[in-house]
Scaffold this motif. Sequence first.
Motif, PDB file in Angstrom:
ATOM      1  N   VAL B 433      19.563   0.041  -5.974  1.00 32.37           N
ATOM      2  CA  VAL B 433      18.500   0.713  -5.860  1.00 32.37           C
ATOM      3  C   VAL B 433      17.446  -0.237  -6.135  1.00 32.37           C
ATOM      4  O   VAL B 433      17.047  -0.460  -7.029  1.00 32.37           O
ATOM      5  N   ILE B 437      13.294   5.815  -5.470  1.00 30.32           N
ATOM      6  CA  ILE B 437      13.860   6.517  -4.586  1.00 30.32           C
ATOM      7  C   ILE B 437      14.049   7.930  -5.107  1.00 30.32           C
ATOM      8  O   ILE B 437      14.949   8.062  -6.139  1.00 30.32           O
ATOM      9  N   ARG B 438      13.414   9.065  -4.606  1.00 35.90           N
ATOM     10  CA  ARG B 438      13.836  10.416  -5.233  1.00 35.90           C
ATOM     11  C   ARG B 438      15.099  10.936  -4.685  1.00 35.90           C
ATOM     12  O   ARG B 438      15.171  10.690  -3.263  1.00 35.90           O
ATOM     13  N   ILE B 439      15.875  11.876  -5.241  1.00 34.77           N
ATOM     14  CA  ILE B 439      17.072  12.315  -4.888  1.00 34.77           C
ATOM     15  C   ILE B 439      16.937  13.290  -3.542  1.00 34.77           C
ATOM     16  O   ILE B 439      17.608  13.109  -2.653  1.00 34.77           O
ATOM     17  N   GLY B 440      15.615  13.954  -3.447  1.00 32.24           N
ATOM     18  CA  GLY B 440      15.290  14.693  -2.350  1.00 32.24           C
ATOM     19  C   GLY B 440      15.102  13.791  -1.146  1.00 32.24           C
ATOM     20  O   GLY B 440      15.220  14.041   0.049  1.00 32.24           O
TER      21      GLY B 440
ATOM     22  N   LEU C 228      25.937   8.850  -8.122  1.00 33.21           N
ATOM     23  CA  LEU C 228      24.350   8.572  -8.344  1.00 33.21           C
ATOM     24  C   LEU C 228      24.009   8.854  -9.688  1.00 33.21           C
ATOM     25  O   LEU C 228      24.604  10.113 -10.274  1.00 33.21           O
ATOM     26  N   THR C 230      20.658   9.686 -12.151  1.00 33.36           N
ATOM     27  CA  THR C 230      19.222  10.014 -12.103  1.00 33.36           C
ATOM     28  C   THR C 230      18.608   9.346 -13.337  1.00 33.36           C
ATOM     29  O   THR C 230      19.170   8.894 -14.272  1.00 33.36           O
ATOM     30  N   THR C 231      17.206   9.022 -13.527  1.00 33.34           N
ATOM     31  CA  THR C 231      16.517   8.673 -14.641  1.00 33.34           C
ATOM     32  C   THR C 231      16.738   9.935 -15.623  1.00 33.34           C
ATOM     33  O   THR C 231      16.970  11.207 -15.432  1.00 33.34           O
ATOM     34  N   THR C 270      20.718  11.450 -18.691  1.00 39.95           N
ATOM     35  CA  THR C 270      20.730  11.160 -17.215  1.00 39.95           C
ATOM     36  C   THR C 270      21.441  12.496 -16.673  1.00 39.95           C
ATOM     37  O   THR C 270      22.257  13.055 -17.212  1.00 39.95           O
ATOM     38  N   ALA C 295      23.619  13.072  -2.130  1.00 40.67           N
ATOM     39  CA  ALA C 295      22.235  13.746  -2.537  1.00 40.67           C
ATOM     40  C   ALA C 295      21.897  14.893  -1.965  1.00 40.67           C
ATOM     41  O   ALA C 295      21.316  15.813  -2.347  1.00 40.67           O
ATOM     42  N   LEU C 305      16.656  19.090  -8.315  1.00 38.02           N
ATOM     43  CA  LEU C 305      17.207  17.349  -8.352  1.00 38.02           C
ATOM     44  C   LEU C 305      16.303  16.787  -7.164  1.00 38.02           C
ATOM     45  O   LEU C 305      16.168  15.521  -7.375  1.00 38.02           O
ATOM     46  N   ALA C 306      15.972  17.430  -6.200  1.00 36.15           N
ATOM     47  CA  ALA C 306      15.150  16.957  -5.195  1.00 36.15           C
ATOM     48  C   ALA C 306      13.973  16.059  -5.810  1.00 36.15           C
ATOM     49  O   ALA C 306      13.848  14.915  -5.209  1.00 36.15           O
ATOM     50  N   ASP C 307      13.271  16.260  -6.717  1.00 31.96           N
ATOM     51  CA  ASP C 307      12.395  15.636  -7.286  1.00 31.96           C
ATOM     52  C   ASP C 307      12.561  14.615  -8.203  1.00 31.96           C
ATOM     53  O   ASP C 307      11.753  13.957  -8.898  1.00 31.96           O
ATOM     54  N   THR C 308      13.798  14.670  -8.524  1.00 34.19           N
ATOM     55  CA  THR C 308      14.059  13.574  -9.735  1.00 34.19           C
ATOM     56  C   THR C 308      14.525  12.378  -9.245  1.00 34.19           C
ATOM     57  O   THR C 308      14.665  12.189  -7.850  1.00 34.19           O
ATOM     58  N   MET C 309      14.512  11.182  -9.954  1.00 37.13           N
ATOM     59  CA  MET C 309      14.393  10.029  -9.439  1.00 37.13           C
ATOM     60  C   MET C 309      15.810   9.211  -9.502  1.00 37.13           C
ATOM     61  O   MET C 309      16.613   9.429 -10.580  1.00 37.13           O
ATOM     62  N   LEU C 310      16.239   8.765  -8.611  1.00 38.15           N
ATOM     63  CA  LEU C 310      17.609   8.211  -8.485  1.00 38.15           C
ATOM     64  C   LEU C 310      17.221   6.673  -9.301  1.00 38.15           C
ATOM     65  O   LEU C 310      16.594   5.914  -8.924  1.00 38.15           O
ATOM     66  N   LEU C 311      18.167   6.554 -10.255  1.00 39.28           N
ATOM     67  CA  LEU C 311      18.070   5.336 -11.210  1.00 39.28           C
ATOM     68  C   LEU C 311      18.990   4.196 -10.633  1.00 39.28           C
ATOM     69  O   LEU C 311      18.796   3.100 -10.602  1.00 39.28           O
ATOM     70  N   ARG C 312      20.036   4.571 -10.505  1.00 38.44           N
ATOM     71  CA  ARG C 312      21.104   3.762  -9.882  1.00 38.44           C
ATOM     72  C   ARG C 312      22.368   4.303  -9.310  1.00 38.44           C
ATOM     73  O   ARG C 312      22.413   5.507  -9.201  1.00 38.44           O
ATOM     74  N   SER C 313      23.224   3.699  -8.613  1.00 35.71           N
ATOM     75  CA  SER C 313      24.494   4.429  -7.903  1.00 35.71           C
ATOM     76  C   SER C 313      25.506   3.293  -8.552  1.00 35.71           C
ATOM     77  O   SER C 313      25.220   2.020  -8.543  1.00 35.71           O
TER      78      SER C 313
END
Lengths: 80, 454, 385
Positions: B433, B437-440, C228, C230-231, C270, C295, C305-313
């Motif tokens: 990434v 980017i946010r999950i939403g 995925l 998240t932070t 996370t 997602a 979860l929609a507003d949480t940040m993807l950290l890495r995958s």
Amino acid sequence: MSVRIRFDGEEIAGRDGQTIAGVLLGAGRRSWRLAGGAERGVFCGIGVCQDCVVTVNGIENVRACQRTALEGDVVEREAR
Amino acid sequence: MTRRVAILGAGPAGLAAAEAALSAGADVVVLDEGERIGGQYWRHHEQLTDRRMQHQHARFARLGRVAEAATVHREASVWRVDTAHGIRVHALVGPADGSDREALTIDADALVIATGAHDRALPVPGWTLPGVITAGAAQALAKRDGAIVGERTVVAGSGPFLLPVADSIALAGGSVAEVVEAAGVAAIARGWGRAPWQLAGVAGKAGELAQYAGGLLRRRTPFRFGQAVTRIHGQGHVEAVTVQHVDAQWRPVAGTERTVTCDSVALGHGFTPRLEAAIQAGCDLSPERFVVVDDRQATSVASVFAAGEVTGIGGADTALAEGAVAGFAAAGGSLDDRRISGAVRARKRMHAFATRLATHAIGPGWTGWLDEDTIICRCESVTRARLSEYAAASSRAMRLATRAGLGACQGRTCGRTVETLIAADVDFDRRPVLSSIRIGELARLHHAEHKEQE
Amino acid sequence: MRTVVIGAGAVGAACALALTEAGAEVIVLDRAGVAAETSSRCEGNILVSDKGPGPEADLAILANRTWRELAKRLDDEPAPGRPATEFEAKGGVVVAFGAGAGALEEFAATQRAIGIRAVPVSAAELRELEPHLSDAVDAGVHYPDDAQVQPSLATQAMLAHALRLGAEFRIAEVIGARHAHGRITGVDTSDGVVEADAVVNCAGPWAGAVAELLGGRLDIRPRRGVILVTTPMRQRVFHKVYDADYVGAVGSADAALQTSTVVESTPAGTVLIGSSRERVGFSAEDMLPPLAEIAAKATRLFPFLADTMLLRSYFGFRPYTPDHLPAIGEDGDVAGLFHAAGHEGAGIGLAPTTGELIAHAVLGSPAPLDPTPFLPTRAGLRSAA
Ligand SMILES: Cc1cc2nc3c(=O)[nH]c(=O)nc-3n(C[C@H](O)[C@H](O)[C@H](O)COP(=O)(O)OP(=O)(O)OC[C@H]3O[C@@H](n4cnc5c(N)ncnc54)[C@H](O)[C@@H]3O)c2cc1C
Ligand SMILES: Cc1cc2nc3c(=O)[nH]c(=O)nc-3n(C[C@H](O)[C@H](O)[C@H](O)COP(=O)(O)OP(=O)(O)OC[C@H]3O[C@@H](n4cnc5c(N)ncnc54)[C@H](O)[C@@H]3O)c2cc1C
Ligand code: FES
């Protein structure tokens, strides 16, 4: 021209166009986050290190050094 | 048919690429996550930036005007670059780290990667105290926000970049206690032939550096060579630093410690290229870990070019020259073309300057100033002792066991340092990434895709 | 008995530990290092909730118990360089939307019949277990025995323990084998020959290729899975929470992209969101569709979860067999060659019991359960190969 944000329940004024980090620093705040129990604030200043993240208007993980402060922004500390 | 050239990054390299690609007749799209174009060098804000910090402003103004003929997406964070089936760039447009930004997908015939670099700051005991920032942060905050982090700052590290940083801090209203450069006088004389700011031949650079040096003299700021900040003291915030002599290998010399009172420290030990986009695009890297490019600034991937700090650290003028060549070539232009010969010559001249920066390369002895409990990975508060425990494990196992480089910055800050300390490559630069980017926001891509198919 | 274990993933580490404890002289070889591959690219779920009646469920139920005892043993003696397994028996909650509820309850009933604790929970109880769950979810089953480890750390801990008991570890790639009289007598490696009385192939998704190098036969294929991360954040997910469609995907052989949602938080703060199943060989391309689909489904389960940040995958390749059961036991053609591979999406959970089955096959120590359904010589594997 000035911009006002809320932080720690206080109103803080900055200059229009400043980042949230700029506004906080201008008000003499040097740290606004806890990491492993220790205070952190700005470090890289260009969006790379993520040390400066705050919650802005309920949205977590916003880099204070990258986000321009807008009138009425409610800024909260994060801790982990 | 007109070639469409996408340019990732609107710093000196990206803007010069846009100008050249436009001149060669391409349809140009520029993306940058910043609110304004200009990159790290031209970080100006109309109201907030002190005019004295604007260097080469005429050049910037011209590039800015030219860029108007291109499609420029500001606040566009590129989070993914695909090259498997043609070039496709995915970005999110909106306020930094917003939760509802607009998805933007750009398909292009060629891509110029000009993502620049960020500072590298070596860990020092005490470096997580509030008041310790990178040299780049001091510069960025002074330029963009008109802000300073403390009243009295020690600027420390290595390289000519420390000069503009000290200058900016002073212009923004701070005072600089000392500038501490790890390279010794002898090394600098060998590397540069003379002091860097007296450098002849590199017109723009020499003048600019001389100006900074003049500022230091005027303000009577001490400039120390062959010394380093080896410890930062304070309870809850910076109160003082230990400055110490280092040998040619940057090993701290016992018995030379001095205490300097200050409330802030700006650390800069050179720059680390922002490679993740190039890696995701599939570009080969050199052993020194820069993007490998040929004369045309073409990478190992067809139709993908790179310029500026991602191909080697050389400063803004180098980036400008390389960018112009990259943009011209990406648009299908030939290097024999008269219109690009100036940039080709400038690039050669600037590469000579860039080579000299090796004088300031990090010496291996710096690890001598670390304590066992010095935090190396700031995000996850991982200490040096913890890293040593796993130095022999596979890199994935080490990372998962210590969490070094697994935190919010994904090893951008500590990656190179961790590699030094465990004496192995960890591949931190491979990041799936590229930017937040946010999950939403990711979920909406799925919904959009499925609407299309219905 | 001098035994070479090829592969230092979860399965190799567990086999090395079981063999060492049963008295063998063990040398573990891996070309990339400890936990360098699949076992560091997965989730560490130790599940009973996703298993319907059959031999894999028997293995899983036993392995679930074994893990509790093993994790305690490993974590009770911390040592430098040896991480804790992060074993946590936090339990799982499988939830269904609308019509899925009936199918879920039916499946749970078959599980209860074989002794799996599967407790139906009402909408109100669900909210108590998981306050941030979507309002649209209206039925669920609680599996108190579902557990997890941090798979990379657990693998490292198992191997470190085996090494302490006398096993040896070398970084080397196996490139061939030595045979005499139809038996394997050693392996050729990038670092010379290693002689052995027995060789155990624990090469994960590469186990088919390694079997071939050694003159044996094994059909193991890779199935890509993406996760995925998240932070770090404050904890809002308290169990492993799965969408009931998870149950359907496990046994399926469909090549097309399938995703089923698994959401859980980790001790690091996370949230892990899994995962997809795709048969694309060892490809790293076209990652966007699985990322976006995972997602989308995760936000359906947990809207926050929609507003949480993807950290890495990250992604890994689940090693699977044509009949979706692991292959554990001696090769049909080469005496002295054993396989322990093909655990698909359950290699972490099944590792300790797999180790015991291998110790049984190699050394004749007591078998934890009937090994027959898992033998590499079974018809289900031979016919498809
Ligand atoms: C903080 C800082 C301050 C500096 N100040 C000076 C100075 O005052 N004087 C000097 O001579 N040199 C300075 N430098 C050195 C500087 O790197 C070079 O002089 C010059 O800016 C390099 O140009 P470039 O075009 O290669 O990269 P940059 O100027 O770094 O431009 C790269 C651009 O790419 C964008 N970008 C990167 N990744 C993404 C992404 N995923 N999505 C969208 N956009 C992306 C960035 O936002 C940036 O605008 C500074 C460096 C740093 C890090
Ligand atoms: C996305 C995803 C999620 C998953 N979630 C779970 C879960 O929640 N719970 C669960 O139980 N399982 C899960 N799994 C499955 C689990 O990861 C695997 O079943 C397990 O890791 C397999 O372990 P292994 O030791 O067989 O393979 P690996 O860990 O891949 O180890 C094989 C080793 O063999 C080595 N090797 C290969 N060839 C050679 C050679 N020629 N010479 C020397 N060494 C060689 C490799 O370097 C490697 O280290 C998941 C998998 C994925 C991809
Ligand atoms: S200070 Fe590094 S990201 Fe803001």
